[in-house]
Scaffold this motif. Structure first.
Motif, mmCIF file in Angstrom:
data_model
loop_
_atom_site.group_PDB
_atom_site.id
_atom_site.type_symbol
_atom_site.label_atom_id
_atom_site.label_comp_id
_atom_site.label_asym_id
_atom_site.label_seq_id
_atom_site.Cartn_x
_atom_site.Cartn_y
_atom_site.Cartn_z
ATOM 1 N N ALA A 488 16.214 -7.356 5.652
ATOM 2 C CA ALA A 488 17.611 -7.301 6.092
ATOM 3 C C ALA A 488 18.402 -6.249 5.329
ATOM 4 C CB ALA A 488 18.265 -8.679 5.916
ATOM 5 N N ALA A 489 18.027 -6.018 4.071
ATOM 6 C CA ALA A 489 18.741 -5.036 3.244
ATOM 7 C C ALA A 489 18.247 -3.618 3.466
ATOM 8 C CB ALA A 489 18.611 -5.412 1.770
ATOM 9 N N GLY A 490 17.241 -3.432 4.305
ATOM 10 C CA GLY A 490 16.717 -2.093 4.557
ATOM 11 C C GLY A 490 15.929 -1.527 3.385
ATOM 12 N N MET A 491 15.322 -2.403 2.569
ATOM 13 C CA MET A 491 14.600 -1.968 1.367
ATOM 14 C C MET A 491 13.087 -2.148 1.518
ATOM 15 S SD MET A 491 17.290 -1.288 -0.568
ATOM 16 C CE MET A 491 16.972 -1.412 -2.325
ATOM 17 N N THR A 492 12.620 -2.289 2.761
ATOM 18 C CA THR A 492 11.207 -2.599 2.987
ATOM 19 C C THR A 492 10.292 -1.500 2.470
ATOM 20 O OG1 THR A 492 11.909 -3.765 4.987
ATOM 21 C CG2 THR A 492 9.557 -3.370 4.726
ATOM 22 N N LYS A 493 10.625 -0.244 2.725
ATOM 23 C CA LYS A 493 9.760 0.858 2.303
ATOM 24 C C LYS A 493 9.638 0.918 0.785
ATOM 25 C CE LYS A 493 9.808 4.875 4.270
ATOM 26 N NZ LYS A 493 8.400 4.889 4.747
ATOM 27 N N LEU A 494 10.735 0.647 0.089
ATOM 28 C CA LEU A 494 10.690 0.676 -1.366
ATOM 29 C C LEU A 494 9.742 -0.396 -1.898
ATOM 30 C CD1 LEU A 494 11.907 2.121 -3.819
ATOM 31 C CD2 LEU A 494 13.729 0.421 -3.834
ATOM 32 N N LEU A 495 9.736 -1.558 -1.253
ATOM 33 C CA LEU A 495 8.845 -2.640 -1.676
ATOM 34 C C LEU A 495 7.407 -2.369 -1.242
ATOM 35 C CD1 LEU A 495 8.518 -5.479 -2.956
ATOM 36 C CD2 LEU A 495 8.933 -6.434 -0.677
ATOM 37 N N ASP A 496 7.226 -2.040 0.049
ATOM 38 C CA ASP A 496 5.881 -1.926 0.606
ATOM 39 C C ASP A 496 5.173 -0.630 0.233
ATOM 40 O OD1 ASP A 496 6.307 -4.335 1.780
ATOM 41 O OD2 ASP A 496 6.465 -3.611 3.834
ATOM 42 N N ASP A 497 5.929 0.456 0.133
ATOM 43 C CA ASP A 497 5.302 1.767 -0.068
ATOM 44 C C ASP A 497 5.351 2.247 -1.509
ATOM 45 O OD1 ASP A 497 4.992 1.635 2.646
ATOM 46 O OD2 ASP A 497 6.555 3.091 3.123
ATOM 47 N N VAL A 498 6.155 1.585 -2.355
ATOM 48 C CA VAL A 498 6.256 2.035 -3.738
ATOM 49 C C VAL A 498 5.879 0.909 -4.708
ATOM 50 C CG1 VAL A 498 7.742 3.026 -5.519
ATOM 51 C CG2 VAL A 498 8.045 3.714 -3.125
ATOM 52 N N GLU A 499 6.697 -0.134 -4.777
ATOM 53 C CA GLU A 499 6.543 -1.110 -5.859
ATOM 54 C C GLU A 499 5.255 -1.926 -5.764
ATOM 55 O OE1 GLU A 499 8.123 -0.957 -8.444
ATOM 56 O OE2 GLU A 499 10.025 0.010 -7.997
ATOM 57 N N MET A 500 4.935 -2.445 -4.582
ATOM 58 C CA MET A 500 3.711 -3.271 -4.510
ATOM 59 C C MET A 500 2.443 -2.433 -4.650
ATOM 60 S SD MET A 500 4.411 -6.693 -2.252
ATOM 61 C CE MET A 500 4.478 -5.959 -0.620
ATOM 62 N N PRO A 501 2.334 -1.267 -4.012
ATOM 63 C CA PRO A 501 1.140 -0.444 -4.283
ATOM 64 C C PRO A 501 1.043 -0.019 -5.746
ATOM 65 C CG PRO A 501 2.251 0.312 -2.297
ATOM 66 C CD PRO A 501 3.153 -0.690 -2.937
ATOM 67 N N LEU A 502 2.192 0.243 -6.373
ATOM 68 C CA LEU A 502 2.181 0.649 -7.770
ATOM 69 C C LEU A 502 1.651 -0.462 -8.673
ATOM 70 C CD1 LEU A 502 3.044 3.009 -9.668
ATOM 71 C CD2 LEU A 502 5.156 1.734 -10.054
ATOM 72 N N ALA A 503 1.883 -1.712 -8.288
ATOM 73 C CA ALA A 503 1.385 -2.831 -9.089
ATOM 74 C C ALA A 503 -0.130 -2.758 -9.230
ATOM 75 C CB ALA A 503 1.801 -4.159 -8.455
ATOM 76 N N PHE A 504 -0.824 -2.346 -8.174
ATOM 77 C CA PHE A 504 -2.281 -2.208 -8.247
ATOM 78 C C PHE A 504 -2.672 -1.071 -9.187
ATOM 79 C CE2 PHE A 504 -1.727 -4.518 -4.298
ATOM 80 C CZ PHE A 504 -2.803 -5.391 -4.277
ATOM 81 N N VAL A 505 -1.935 0.046 -9.112
ATOM 82 C CA VAL A 505 -2.234 1.186 -9.970
ATOM 83 C C VAL A 505 -2.026 0.815 -11.440
ATOM 84 C CG1 VAL A 505 -1.598 3.559 -10.547
ATOM 85 C CG2 VAL A 505 -1.639 2.820 -8.153
ATOM 86 N N LEU A 506 -0.910 0.184 -11.727
ATOM 87 C CA LEU A 506 -0.620 -0.219 -13.109
ATOM 88 C C LEU A 506 -1.646 -1.233 -13.610
ATOM 89 C CD1 LEU A 506 3.264 -0.572 -12.886
ATOM 90 C CD2 LEU A 506 1.991 1.249 -14.035
ATOM 91 N N GLY A 507 -2.068 -2.131 -12.735
ATOM 92 C CA GLY A 507 -3.088 -3.102 -13.120
ATOM 93 C C GLY A 507 -4.391 -2.421 -13.504
ATOM 94 N N GLU A 508 -4.783 -1.404 -12.751
ATOM 95 C CA GLU A 508 -5.985 -0.639 -13.093
ATOM 96 C C GLU A 508 -5.829 0.036 -14.450
ATOM 97 O OE1 GLU A 508 -6.722 2.126 -9.988
ATOM 98 O OE2 GLU A 508 -7.646 0.654 -8.650
ATOM 99 N N MET A 509 -4.665 0.626 -14.691
ATOM 100 C CA MET A 509 -4.420 1.318 -15.958
ATOM 101 C C MET A 509 -4.504 0.350 -17.134
ATOM 102 S SD MET A 509 -1.303 3.714 -14.575
ATOM 103 C CE MET A 509 -0.802 4.307 -16.181
ATOM 104 N N GLU A 510 -3.922 -0.842 -16.964
ATOM 105 C CA GLU A 510 -3.986 -1.839 -18.031
ATOM 106 C C GLU A 510 -5.428 -2.256 -18.304
ATOM 107 O OE1 GLU A 510 0.336 -3.973 -17.104
ATOM 108 O OE2 GLU A 510 -1.478 -5.180 -17.275
ATOM 109 N N THR A 511 -6.217 -2.385 -17.238
ATOM 110 C CA THR A 511 -7.606 -2.796 -17.391
ATOM 111 C C THR A 511 -8.437 -1.719 -18.081
ATOM 112 O OG1 THR A 511 -7.457 -4.159 -15.387
ATOM 113 C CG2 THR A 511 -9.668 -3.553 -16.140
#
Length: 896
Positions: A488-511
């Motif tokens: 509803a806030a028009g923030m879907t791309k920021l969540l789907d295309d940036v923050e959630m994919p980045l969580a996987f990248v950061l998780g790999e880096m931590e590992t």
């Protein structure tokens, strides 16, 4: 016969919740179609909580009837001047009574009178019947009803509910409840346009009634009053106003209403509530109807055999949408061992699958690898939507078993961060409280606190199931709710295309972590320890007696008592002593030679403790690698933070910082590649303000600090000296943070008037920079937010504060946040781009401010450096070129 009646003053909840929520959470509550729902949500939550917590047998919700009341006939101007119903509250109004009826709570509204009159009548009838009354509302008019049988309940603060009995009313108004009406008549009420008596306020009204007992007593003794008040009360017009006010505030208690014993609650109309909550998109309430908010002892399941696990997985697959959560032994995912997995989905109770509990008498559990093998097809199915709190952490844990979470619909933590990055917490407990009005079982509740805390694998299965299954249940509700709000806030791309994919990248880096030569750090620690000892001796010689430079108390006594240094501008601590923090010491640096060794000693001790001593202890002894944790939701600007340890705070430009970085090394046969954005924040500023001089400098690949120096000092570019460039660099970076002439003078150690002249000249030469910053502040004042280039919203709540210091700080933040936030967003895009084009032979290890550090085989280093430069420079199109500096070496120090 029931002994208690609960009355809900609907107006209190409708208007109070509306105005309390308006802008308070930084998220506008509305459906995906844009219909506002904030006040409705609070109202529904209140009725649900009342129903479950109070369990009243007799209850009524009282609404104001439309149209004028009898008071308007007495006084046509009654309530005249009240502001119109807010436009975004209007569409919510028809839903309130429908919600109450769906909860099967009797509702009352009587034409010609107000809700207060209906409540007064019900209270009188209950008193006659010997039934106590609890009125949930805060209207001061209702305070006159309070007695030993009628109490008013103010539950605005759920942790500190206030119950008004006669004593508390007396404390609030200075008169007993029976005189509150007369108190209101004397002082008047601007909200209802009740005239009262001119010049009589709260204090005077209380005093008159205490001294004379009643309004009649006051009028009978006018000769005893003094000065203007006597004249006022003798005025016939004022007496008429007073008489009218008394009639207007008096509550009518003979309204035609049902007998109180008829006001019985019924069972919820679940079908109607489901329809309402679906229409209003209150998805989290659907689970609360029968499971989350009704404490059935068997509402959670513990899965300890394969047949039950197979049945659970079949149910989850059929549901098509689920939440998944793990329980482990450590807060850092890289070091955590799996203890259990919980699943929640609609239609069946949430379940916990224990796999690693260990205590005397623990029941038999399924083997972790076997559970993961069975979970893998479900968790990797993109057609089944997943809700996962703290996606990065969960993915790191699952990755050890070869499982990659796919089809992730929402991470409530990241969704909350996208919606309101400045919130104090995005943790599950805080989100449940703030978004669901639900109190979760906390980790400390099952594991204990402090020294008595035990690891989760020692918690018995019953308590573990209650905690873990609830986590999944709440995650499901939050995921659905916050996902809809993000959309509803028009923030879907920021969540789907940036923050959630980045969580996987950061998780790999931590590992993966980074290899550390602990011997380098230990040698450096020993050297710094010796330097600290020399500095301590120097400090004690300058002090003239032994003093511990790390003791704030001893240091305060030394500086402000023994040495009598100036203290007129120094801050005090909570204990009343003068502050000795670094900022305060910096202000005294020219006042005494002891200050410089104190500052140096403090910095060395901090670096020694934070890095040289702490890092070796955190290196994995099996791999020799350090695994820092990245926090995606730490900074409101979108910048990433690292912790345990914080590698981002290692000094960049000091010799000591380079020495520390020398310990971060590549594996044999590999090298480190550092790719660092050059002046990215200045380039973002040039893009945003489109200043022609700044844009031309970057477009022509001119040294922007030298170009600024040429403009500020009015000399040709070739004539710029290193000192001029140093000044210009401080100006370029300082003004982006709203630095004042005082701050610049301190940073450069120059007279304040020179700093002022540099700033004025800069803004004369770079006019578009100043215009942009002024426009940014004006827009922030209007909207309370600023935005980054990717549309990230950053709240600026104090921009209109009446306090200068708060407002000035907010203005500085409004200038800088879009720049810093946009730079952070670009770095995140670069990280995602680099992950797409690299493989296991080139691994991303660290992100530090504007820099990415990779580990790559020596023979592929040049290739990776070229790829990093290309991908990072085209991560986001600016109207000036992005520039990346790349280095390669065996250690981070040489590569940077």
């Amino acid at each position: 016969m029931p002994d208690r009646l609960v009355i809900v003053d609907a107006s209190t909840y409708i208007y109070r919740s509306y105005f309390a929520l308006k802008g308070a959470r930084g998220v506008e509550m509305s459906t995906s179609t844009g219909m506002p729902t904030g006040a409705l949500k609070v109202f529904a939550s209140t009725l649900m909580r009342l129903y479950l917590d109070e369990k009243p047998e007799l209850i009524a919700v009282v609404f104001d009837a439309p149209g004028p009341s009898f008071r308007h006939a007495l006084y046509p101007a009654y309530k005249e001047g009240r502001r119109e119903t807010p436009l975004d509250l209007v569409p919510q109004l028809p839903w309130f009574e429908r919600i109450a009826r769906a909860f099967h709570v009797p509702t009352l509204r009587v034409p010609g009178v107000e809700a207060d009159d209906v409540i007064a009548t019900l209270a009188r009838k209950a008193r006659v019947a010997g039934i106590a009354t609890a009125i949930f509302g805060t209207d001061k008019d209702l305070m006159q009803l309070v007695d030993d049988k009628v109490h008013l309940v103010d539950d605005r603060d759920k942790k500190n509910v206030v119950v008004y009995d006669p004593g508390r009313v007396m404390q609030k108004f200075g008169v007993p409840p029976a005189r509150v009406g007369e108190w209101l008549a004397l002082r008047g009420d601007t909200s209802d346009n009740i005239p009262g008596v001119s010049g009589v306020g709260d204090v005077t009204a209380s005093r008159l009634l205490r001294e004379h007992g009643s309004i009649d007593g006051v009028l009978a003794r006018l000769d005893q009053l003094k000065g203007k008040l006597q004249a006022t009360l003798r005025d016939p017009a004022e007496q008429r106003n007073l008489a009218l006010s008394r009639r207007l505030v008096a509550l009518k208690d003979d309204v035609d209403v049902p007998e109180v014993t008829e006001l019985r609650r019924g069972d919820w109309d679940t079908a109607e509530l489901v329809e309402i909550f679906n229409a209003l998109e209150f998805t989290e309430f659907l689970a609360r109807l029968k499971e989350t908010f009704v404490s059935y002892p068997d509402r959670y399941r513990t899965i300890v055999d394969e047949a039950a696990l197979d049945e659970l997985l079949a149910e989850a697959r059929a549901a098509g949408e689920l939440a998944v959560d793990t329980e482990t032994t450590a807060p850092e995912a890289a070091y955590a061992k799996l203890v259990g997995v919980s699943l929640a989905f609609a239609g069946r109770p949430p379940a916990y699958i224990p796999v690693g509990h260990r205590y005397l008498g623990v029941p038999r559990q399924l083997e972790p690898r076997r559970v993961m093998d069975k979970l893998k097809p479900l968790l990797e199915d993109t057609g089944i939507a997943k809700h996962v709190q703290n996606l990065k952490y969960e993915q790191v844990v699952f990755a050890r078993y070869g499982v990659t979470l796919r089809g992730v619909r929402c991470d409530p933590m990241l969704a909350s961060y996208v919606l309101n990055p400045g919130a104090s917490s995005h943790g599950l407990d805080a989100l449940a409280r703030d978004q669901l009005d639900y109190k979760t079982v906390k980790y400390e509740d099952v594991c204990g606190r402090g020294k008595e805390q035990r690891p989760f694998d020692e918690v018995d299965l019953a308590a573990a199931t209650r905690y873990a299954a609830e986590d999944a249940d709440v995650t499901l509700a939050l995921g659905k709710l916050l996902r809809s709000r993000v959309e509803a806030a028009g923030m879907t791309k920021l969540l789907d295309d940036v923050e959630m994919p980045l969580a996987f990248v950061l998780g790999e880096m931590e590992t993966i972590g980074i290899k550390v030569d602990v011997n380098v750090l230990r040698e450096l620690s020993q050297r710094l320890g010796e330097q600290c000892q020399r500095l301590e001796r120097e400090i004690q010689e300058l002090a003239g007696y032994p003093v511990n430079p790390l003791s704030p108390k001893q240091l305060s006594e030394l500086l402000y008592e023994k040495l009598a240094l100036r203290s007129d501008t120094m801050r005090r601590t909570k204990t009343g002593t003068f502050s000795t923090d670094a900022d305060q010491l910096e202000e005294l640096v020219d006042d005494h030679p002891i200050i410089k060794p104190l500052l140096e000693h403090r910095e060395l001790v901090k670096l020694k403790g934070t890095y040289l001593d702490a890092i070796p202890a955190r290196v994995n002894p099996e791999t020799g690698r350090l695994h820092t944790s990245y926090n995606q939701v730490a900074a409101s600007t979108g910048r990433l933070a690292s912790q345990n340890p914080n590698v981002q705070n290692i000094p960049v430009r000091t010799a000591l910082g380079r020495e520390i970085r020398r310990a971060f090394i590549a594996e044999d046969g590999f090298v480190l590649v550092s790719a660092d954005y050059s002046q990215i924040e200045l380039r973002v500023l040039a893009h945003l303000c489109e200043d022609p001089v700044l844009v031309a400098a970057f477009a022509g690949d001119v040294d922007v600090h030298a170009q600024t120096a040429a403009e500020v000092f009015a000399v040709p570019l070739a004539a710029v000296t290193p000192e001029m460039r140093r000044v210009a660099k401080a100006v370029n970076y300082g003004l982006g943070y709203g630095q004042s002439d005082y701050g610049l003078s301190r940073a450069l150690d120059i007279p304040r008037e020179d700093a002022r002249r540099y700033i004025d000249t800069y803004f004369q030469r770079f006019r578009r920079v100043k215009e942009h910053m002024e426009a940014q502040i004006a827009d922030a004042r209007r909207t309370q937010v600023v935005r980054t280039l990717l549309g990230r919203r950053i709240a600026i709540p104090n921009i209109t504060s009446g306090r200068y210091t708060e407002r000035a700080a907010a203005e500085r933040f409004a200038r800088n946040a879009p720049i810093q936030g946009s730079a952070a967003d670009i770095l995140k895009l670069a990280m995602l781009a680099m992950r797409r084009v690299t493989d296991d032979g080139a691994r991303m290890l660290l992100t530090v401010h504007d820099e990415l550090v990779f580990e790559v085989r020596e023979e592929r280093a040049a290739e990776l450096a070229a790829v990093a430069k290309r991908e990072m420079e085209r991560a986001f199109p600016l109207n000036v070129p992005l520039k990346v500096d790349v280095g390669m070496a065996k250690s981070w120090a040489e590569a940077h």
